[in-house]
Enzyme design. Structure first.
Site, PDB file in Angstrom:
ATOM      1  CG  HIS A  79      -1.811  -1.192   1.190  1.00  0.00           C
ATOM      2  ND1 HIS A  79      -2.840  -2.299   0.891  1.00  0.00           N
ATOM      3  CD2 HIS A  79      -2.178  -1.376   2.798  1.00  0.00           C
ATOM      4  CE1 HIS A  79      -2.968  -2.959   1.087  1.00  0.00           C
ATOM      5  NE2 HIS A  79      -3.425  -3.609   2.298  1.00  0.00           N
ATOM      6  CG  ASP A 234       3.648  -7.537   4.004  1.00  0.00           C
ATOM      7  OD1 ASP A 234       2.166  -7.757   3.165  1.00  0.00           O
ATOM      8  OD2 ASP A 234       3.447  -6.540   4.776  1.00  0.00           O
TER       9      ASP A 234
END
Length: 479
Positions: A79, A234
């Site tokens: 993000h 991740d």
């Protein structure tokens, strides 16, 4: 033949070297720090990521010969908005996933039905698109210079290969991706004032995205022609590392933030639940996850408050018992699933003269578990069933916390044997797939050391306390 995984975390960059049998040959972590120049802001300097990568690669070389490396895989925190000009200069510090400054822009985007319809998700303030919209509103001269917007690990890729490339799992968290079609949406980009040309090229996480620059290969002792795989955000990379790739597979991650992640073989969004529905890092696969913004972060907050370390706070909690009356709501920086609330903040309740650090610690661990239980309920509302989950992250080192979580969620938690099966390993596994053409057999589940089952004698007590926790949330929300 060996492979490298690089995981760009919020607090560190981790590098791992594995051989073709996935035996770890070398590893190294480099600490990273961020900045919070204003309340609700969270930023990092991309130059620090590059320096950390150089340090980590040189450390790997010092531990093991790198002359037979075939591929590098990338993972990173999602993000983040890394904005570049036409010469690939960074225009400002990267705005990170836990930055909430763009709540107004996010709410405006989320009110536009096409964002949920196309992206399959609520537009959270932490996502990339509202951050760029914030720049348009508050830093217009900078916005006008934007030639490319890259996610954090993809900025690292640019420095490694010279290529502007993203992959599906990370791109799904921008609010610009058509998650079903696995492609950028021109309509969503236009709604942010951007064009497709300002986006990186898309690949799958198990595909080749570019080749390591010759100068870097020479500097780090690698051969020419080392490929760089697409990699993964991740959580998707962690799932690859833990073998969570098939429908029904799941993991729970106790990191800075907390994640309850379930793999899926179909795209099944339910934006109203605040569950994230993203592409996985391998083709034709998706995943759903509930996210809480403070997991170990809540424990670290208590550590700073008490002057003790997190390890000291959790070292003497004894056997699992029924929850005490003291409650903790872990909304230190807002919350995502299921509340989607950037403004709510944490709270201790029912403190008295006898409340000590040990009791406060138990309340924090229980409060995080109840937040996970709210995520679990949101996932169930979408039709996703989790019967067991692999436990990962730094918080999984606490046996007491795992017993709290297993009993609160009502599912067994599995602890991997021998090592860290997280995002760095997942990135290296994706490098194997990209370099050799191997399939999902590379991403098998690790051997399990032990399984922590729910304590059914305490289920009712935890259920009742969770109900009090929800009542406390409603009261806090209505303040």
């Amino acid at each position: 033949m060996s492979f490298i995984g690089l995981d760009l975390g919020t607090s560190s960059l981790k590098a791992v070297l594995i051989d073709a049998d996935q035996k770890v040959l070398a590893e190294h972590s480099v600490p990273l720090s961020g900045a919070r120049p204003q309340a609700g802001w969270s930023e990092q300097a991309p130059a620090d990521w590059v320096t950390a990568t150089d340090t980590a690669m040189k450390a790997l070389r010092a531990q093991h010969d790198l002359s037979d490396v075939r591929g590098i895989g990338l993972s990173g925190h999602m993000h983040g908005a890394t904005m570049l000009d036409a010469a690939d200069n960074v225009l400002r510090p990267c705005i990170l996933w836990n930055d909430t400054r763009a709540s107004t822009e996010a709410a405006k985007m989320d009110a536009d039905p096409q964002f949920r319809d196309v992206s399959g998700n609520i537009v959270f303030a932490g996502f990339t698109a509202p951050k760029v919209a914030w720049a348009k509103n508050h830093e217009p001269q900078l916005f006008d210079q934007i030639a490319k917007v890259l996610l954090p690990k993809d900025y690292l890729r640019l420095t490694l290969t010279g290529e502007h490339v993203a992959e599906m799992s990370d791109a799904a968290g921008t609010s610009w991706l058509d998650v079903a079609a696995r492609n950028w949406s021109d309509d969503l980009l236009a709604a942010t004032g951007l064009e497709r040309s300002q986006m990186p090229r898309l690949v799958e996480g198990s595909e080749v995205s570019g080749t390591l620059r010759d100068a870097l290969a020479q500097q780090w002792g690698l051969p020419k022609g080392v490929i760089v795989a697409g990699g993964g955000g991740d959580n998707a990379a962690s799932a690859i590392g833990a073998g969570v790739v098939a429908k029904g597979d799941a993991f729970i991650s106790l990191g800075t933030s907390g994640v309850l992640f379930a793999a899926s073989d179909a795209y099944q969004p339910d934006a109203t639940s605040a569950v994230h529905t993203f592409c996985h890092a391998v083709p034709d696969t998706w995943h759903q996850m509930g996210v809480i913004l403070a997991a170990t972060d809540a424990l670290q907050w208590l550590a700073r408050l008490t002057g003790q370390t997190a390890a000291e706070l959790t070292s003497d909690l004894g056997d699992l018992t029924a929850p005490q009356r003291t409650l903790f709501l872990p909304y230190l920086g807002g919350e995502r699933t299921p509340h989607n609330d950037t403004q709510i903040r944490g709270q201790f309740l029912h403190l008295d003269h006898n409340t000590d650090a040990r009791q406060a610690t138990r309340a924090v661990l229980e409060g995080v578990a109840f937040a996970f239980a709210d995520c679990h309920a949101a996932l169930r509302s979408t039709g996703t069933t989790i019967e067991r989950a692999i436990a990962m992250g730094g918080g999984a080192k606490s046996n007491y916390w795992l017993h709290v979580l297993a009993t609160t969620l009502g599912i067994p938690l599995m602890l991997p044997k021998d090592g860290d099966f997280g995002a760095a390993l997942g990135a290296a596994r994706l490098a194997i797939m990209a370099a050799t053409g191997a399939g999902l057999e590379v991403a098998s589940m690790p051997p399990i050391a032990r399984t922590i089952d729910p304590d059914t004698t305490l289920t009712a007590a935890f259920t009742d306390t969770h109900a009090r926790y929800r009542e406390a949330y409603i009261a806090l929300k209505n303040l």
